[in-house]
Write a protein that holds these residues in place. Structure first.
Motif, PDB file in Angstrom:
ATOM      1  N   LEU A   1       0.828  -1.211   0.000  1.00 46.81           N
ATOM      2  CA  LEU A   1       0.000   0.000   0.000  1.00 46.81           C
ATOM      3  C   LEU A   1       0.866   1.266   0.000  1.00 46.81           C
ATOM      4  CD1 LEU A   1      -2.852  -0.913   2.521  1.00 46.81           C
ATOM      5  CD2 LEU A   1      -2.810  -1.204   0.050  1.00 46.81           C
ATOM      6  N   LEU A   2       1.902   1.269   0.834  1.00 49.83           N
ATOM      7  CA  LEU A   2       2.761   2.463   0.922  1.00 49.83           C
ATOM      8  C   LEU A   2       3.435   2.755  -0.416  1.00 49.83           C
ATOM      9  CD1 LEU A   2       4.078   4.646   2.820  1.00 49.83           C
ATOM     10  CD2 LEU A   2       6.003   3.080   3.003  1.00 49.83           C
ATOM     11  N   PHE A   3       3.969   1.708  -1.070  1.00 47.31           N
ATOM     12  CA  PHE A   3       4.648   1.913  -2.354  1.00 47.31           C
ATOM     13  C   PHE A   3       3.677   2.487  -3.388  1.00 47.31           C
ATOM     14  CE2 PHE A   3       7.831  -1.756  -1.345  1.00 47.31           C
ATOM     15  CZ  PHE A   3       8.639  -0.878  -0.644  1.00 47.31           C
ATOM     16  N   ASP A   4       2.426   2.060  -3.346  1.00 49.82           N
ATOM     17  CA  ASP A   4       1.465   2.569  -4.325  1.00 49.82           C
ATOM     18  C   ASP A   4       1.074   4.018  -4.023  1.00 49.82           C
ATOM     19  OD1 ASP A   4       0.503   1.668  -6.727  1.00 49.82           O
ATOM     20  OD2 ASP A   4      -1.488   1.180  -5.949  1.00 49.82           O
ATOM     21  N   LYS A   5       1.018   4.363  -2.748  1.00 55.96           N
ATOM     22  CA  LYS A   5       0.713   5.750  -2.364  1.00 55.96           C
ATOM     23  C   LYS A   5       1.833   6.668  -2.879  1.00 55.96           C
ATOM     24  CE  LYS A   5      -0.176   8.613   1.722  1.00 55.96           C
ATOM     25  NZ  LYS A   5       0.996   9.495   1.756  1.00 55.96           N
ATOM     26  N   HIS A   6       3.066   6.250  -2.663  1.00 54.37           N
ATOM     27  CA  HIS A   6       4.195   7.047  -3.137  1.00 54.37           C
ATOM     28  C   HIS A   6       4.216   7.108  -4.664  1.00 54.37           C
ATOM     29  CE1 HIS A   6       6.828   6.942   0.781  1.00 54.37           C
ATOM     30  NE2 HIS A   6       5.586   7.311   0.988  1.00 54.37           N
ATOM     31  N   TYR A   7       3.835   6.007  -5.309  1.00 47.15           N
ATOM     32  CA  TYR A   7       3.742   5.993  -6.782  1.00 47.15           C
ATOM     33  C   TYR A   7       2.768   7.075  -7.259  1.00 47.15           C
ATOM     34  CZ  TYR A   7       2.193   4.530 -11.412  1.00 47.15           C
ATOM     35  OH  TYR A   7       1.847   4.526 -12.742  1.00 47.15           O
ATOM     36  N   ASP A   8       1.600   7.138  -6.614  1.00 41.64           N
ATOM     37  CA  ASP A   8       0.590   8.140  -7.012  1.00 41.64           C
ATOM     38  C   ASP A   8       1.128   9.560  -6.835  1.00 41.64           C
ATOM     39  OD1 ASP A   8      -1.274   6.232  -7.685  1.00 41.64           O
ATOM     40  OD2 ASP A   8      -2.301   6.274  -5.755  1.00 41.64           O
ATOM     41  N   GLU A   9       1.817   9.781  -5.726  1.00 45.68           N
ATOM     42  CA  GLU A   9       2.345  11.130  -5.464  1.00 45.68           C
ATOM     43  C   GLU A   9       3.441  11.485  -6.478  1.00 45.68           C
ATOM     44  OE1 GLU A   9       1.363  10.784  -0.674  1.00 45.68           O
ATOM     45  OE2 GLU A   9       3.453  10.723  -1.329  1.00 45.68           O
ATOM     46  N   GLN A  10       4.280  10.501  -6.820  1.00 44.70           N
ATOM     47  CA  GLN A  10       5.324  10.759  -7.825  1.00 44.70           C
ATOM     48  C   GLN A  10       4.697  11.000  -9.207  1.00 44.70           C
ATOM     49  OE1 GLN A  10       8.619  11.272  -7.414  1.00 44.70           O
ATOM     50  NE2 GLN A  10       8.591  10.882  -5.222  1.00 44.70           N
ATOM     51  N   SER A  11       3.600  10.304  -9.490  1.00 48.25           N
ATOM     52  CA  SER A  11       2.919  10.504 -10.786  1.00 48.25           C
ATOM     53  C   SER A  11       2.416  11.942 -10.916  1.00 48.25           C
ATOM     54  CB  SER A  11       1.708   9.580 -10.916  1.00 48.25           C
ATOM     55  OG  SER A  11       2.149   8.268 -10.996  1.00 48.25           O
ATOM     56  N   GLU A  12       1.916  12.489  -9.820  1.00 46.39           N
ATOM     57  CA  GLU A  12       1.459  13.887  -9.857  1.00 46.39           C
ATOM     58  C   GLU A  12       2.623  14.828 -10.116  1.00 46.39           C
ATOM     59  OE1 GLU A  12      -1.149  15.572  -7.030  1.00 46.39           O
ATOM     60  OE2 GLU A  12      -2.403  13.775  -6.930  1.00 46.39           O
ATOM     61  N   LEU A  13       3.770  14.523  -9.507  1.00 44.48           N
ATOM     62  CA  LEU A  13       4.954  15.366  -9.718  1.00 44.48           C
ATOM     63  C   LEU A  13       5.403  15.297 -11.178  1.00 44.48           C
ATOM     64  CD1 LEU A  13       7.087  14.618  -6.506  1.00 44.48           C
ATOM     65  CD2 LEU A  13       5.565  16.561  -6.943  1.00 44.48           C
ATOM     66  N   VAL A  14       5.320  14.106 -11.756  1.00 43.17           N
ATOM     67  CA  VAL A  14       5.696  13.928 -13.168  1.00 43.17           C
ATOM     68  C   VAL A  14       4.859  14.871 -14.036  1.00 43.17           C
ATOM     69  CG1 VAL A  14       5.490  12.318 -15.128  1.00 43.17           C
ATOM     70  CG2 VAL A  14       6.578  11.573 -13.006  1.00 43.17           C
ATOM     71  N   ASP A  15       3.577  14.904 -13.783  1.00 47.68           N
ATOM     72  CA  ASP A  15       2.694  15.748 -14.592  1.00 47.68           C
ATOM     73  C   ASP A  15       3.007  17.232 -14.384  1.00 47.68           C
ATOM     74  OD1 ASP A  15       0.570  15.658 -16.481  1.00 47.68           O
ATOM     75  OD2 ASP A  15      -0.735  16.542 -14.962  1.00 47.68           O
ATOM     76  N   SER A  16       3.231  17.625 -13.147  1.00 54.31           N
ATOM     77  CA  SER A  16       3.525  19.041 -12.866  1.00 54.31           C
ATOM     78  C   SER A  16       4.844  19.463 -13.525  1.00 54.31           C
ATOM     79  CB  SER A  16       3.652  19.282 -11.358  1.00 54.31           C
ATOM     80  OG  SER A  16       2.471  18.899 -10.716  1.00 54.31           O
ATOM     81  N   LEU A  17       5.858  18.592 -13.459  1.00 60.49           N
ATOM     82  CA  LEU A  17       7.152  18.919 -14.068  1.00 60.49           C
ATOM     83  C   LEU A  17       7.025  19.017 -15.583  1.00 60.49           C
ATOM     84  CD1 LEU A  17       9.485  16.623 -11.898  1.00 60.49           C
ATOM     85  CD2 LEU A  17       9.633  19.124 -12.047  1.00 60.49           C
ATOM     86  N   ALA A  18       6.346  18.035 -16.179  1.00 59.33           N
ATOM     87  CA  ALA A  18       6.206  18.015 -17.644  1.00 59.33           C
ATOM     88  C   ALA A  18       5.446  19.253 -18.122  1.00 59.33           C
ATOM     89  CB  ALA A  18       5.490  16.745 -18.087  1.00 59.33           C
ATOM     90  N   GLU A  19       4.406  19.618 -17.395  1.00 51.99           N
ATOM     91  CA  GLU A  19       3.623  20.779 -17.817  1.00 51.99           C
ATOM     92  C   GLU A  19       4.378  22.085 -17.586  1.00 51.99           C
ATOM     93  OE1 GLU A  19      -0.313  20.196 -16.211  1.00 51.99           O
ATOM     94  OE2 GLU A  19      -0.674  18.537 -17.596  1.00 51.99           O
ATOM     95  N   ARG A  20       5.214  22.130 -16.569  1.00 50.43           N
ATOM     96  CA  ARG A  20       6.061  23.316 -16.352  1.00 50.43           C
ATOM     97  C   ARG A  20       7.021  23.483 -17.540  1.00 50.43           C
ATOM     98  NH1 ARG A  20       6.125  27.966 -13.787  1.00 50.43           N
ATOM     99  NH2 ARG A  20       8.134  28.930 -14.182  1.00 50.43           N
ATOM    100  N   ILE A  21       7.608  22.382 -18.005  1.00 48.17           N
ATOM    101  CA  ILE A  21       8.531  22.434 -19.143  1.00 48.17           C
ATOM    102  C   ILE A  21       7.793  22.967 -20.376  1.00 48.17           C
ATOM    103  CG2 ILE A  21       9.860  20.999 -20.757  1.00 48.17           C
ATOM    104  CD1 ILE A  21      10.415  19.153 -18.218  1.00 48.17           C
ATOM    105  N   GLN A  22       6.596  22.456 -20.603  1.00 54.47           N
ATOM    106  CA  GLN A  22       5.827  22.902 -21.777  1.00 54.47           C
ATOM    107  C   GLN A  22       5.458  24.378 -21.672  1.00 54.47           C
ATOM    108  OE1 GLN A  22       6.293  19.512 -23.815  1.00 54.47           O
ATOM    109  NE2 GLN A  22       5.091  21.205 -24.650  1.00 54.47           N
ATOM    110  N   LEU A  23       5.033  24.804 -20.492  1.00 55.40           N
ATOM    111  CA  LEU A  23       4.612  26.215 -20.381  1.00 55.40           C
ATOM    112  C   LEU A  23       5.787  27.172 -20.494  1.00 55.40           C
ATOM    113  CD1 LEU A  23       4.919  28.096 -17.556  1.00 55.40           C
ATOM    114  CD2 LEU A  23       3.420  26.352 -16.664  1.00 55.40           C
ATOM    115  N   LEU A  24       7.006  26.665 -20.206  1.00 52.85           N
ATOM    116  CA  LEU A  24       8.198  27.497 -20.403  1.00 52.85           C
ATOM    117  C   LEU A  24       8.630  27.514 -21.872  1.00 52.85           C
ATOM    118  CD1 LEU A  24      10.335  26.530 -17.249  1.00 52.85           C
ATOM    119  CD2 LEU A  24       9.267  28.745 -17.710  1.00 52.85           C
ATOM    120  N   GLY A  25       7.881  26.806 -22.718  1.00 48.87           N
ATOM    121  CA  GLY A  25       8.191  26.797 -24.149  1.00 48.87           C
ATOM    122  C   GLY A  25       9.045  25.620 -24.571  1.00 48.87           C
TER     123      GLY A  25
END
Ligand SMILES: [Fe+2]
Length: 206
Positions: free
Chosen positions: A83-107
């Motif tokens: 359960l713990l590993f999956d919780k951390h997986y979900d939180e890391q997945s959100e970070l992946v999306d935020s980082l990727a979208e930050r890169i795109q918005l910076l052009g």
């Protein structure tokens, strides 16, 4: 019977989807688009997107390492770690999306596919097979350490260059999430008796 054209539309209409299309890329990886009204100069956006892509590749790798650990974990602590590993997986997945979208918005262009991530990440590749819990957790902690180190360097550089948005994302989201996950993992590597308390006289060196 002759093909009939529908009046009111230009050209012939066809309900067939146009599949298997190809064309050149619209933007090359490693570049930033010009003239975004962000009050951040192109060289700044170029440097930030390059460093954010490194952090993204490592975060994607850690995310996947969590899923591998979630599936392959074994032993008496199976359920809680599963359960713990999956919780951390979900939180890391959100970070992946935020980082990727930050890169795109910076052009910039976000790294996306597994093969490209594998070539870019600084996190050591684990074996395909299963490993015991202390090794799984040690691998995860090593990956967190790499990411936290990158966060500190990137946040400092972003502040220097005036990219406050990147600084905030890296410190408030990525670094804090990673620090908290490190704590949750590390406590599993503390040797503790499960059933019978150890008398002071039995302790090593006592
Ligand atoms: Fe699952």
């Amino acid at each position: 019977m002759a093909k009939k054209e529908i009046s009111g539309f230009r050209g012939k209409l066809n309900s067939q989807p146009r599949i298997h299309q190809t064309a050149g890329q619209i933007q090359a990886y490693g570049t930033v688009s010009h003239a975004l009204p962000l009050e951040l100069e192109e060289p700044v956006r170029l440097e930030m997107t390059e460093q954010l892509n490194q952090l993204l590749a490592d975060t994607m790798t850690l995310r996947d390492l969590y899923k591998k650990s979630h599936w392959q974990v074994a032993g008496p602590t199976f359920y809680q770690l599963h359960l713990l590993f999956d919780k951390h997986y979900d939180e890391q997945s959100e970070l992946v999306d935020s980082l990727a979208e930050r890169i795109q918005l910076l052009g910039g262009v976000s790294i996306a596919m597994a093969a490209d991530v594998a070539e870019t990440t600084q996190i050591k590749r684990p074996p395909r097979g299963r490993e015991e819990v202390p090794v799984q957790i040690s691998r995860l902690l090593d990956a967190h350490q790499i990411i936290i180190r990158e966060c500190r360097l990137l946040a400092r550089r972003a502040a220097q260059l005036g990219d406050d948005g990147t600084n905030d994302l890296v410190v408030s989201d990525v670094m804090r999430t990673n620090e908290l996950q490190v704590w949750f993992l590390s406590e599993h590597l503390v040797e503790m008796p499960l059933v019978k308390a150890v008398e002071p006289a039995q302790r090593k060196g006592a």
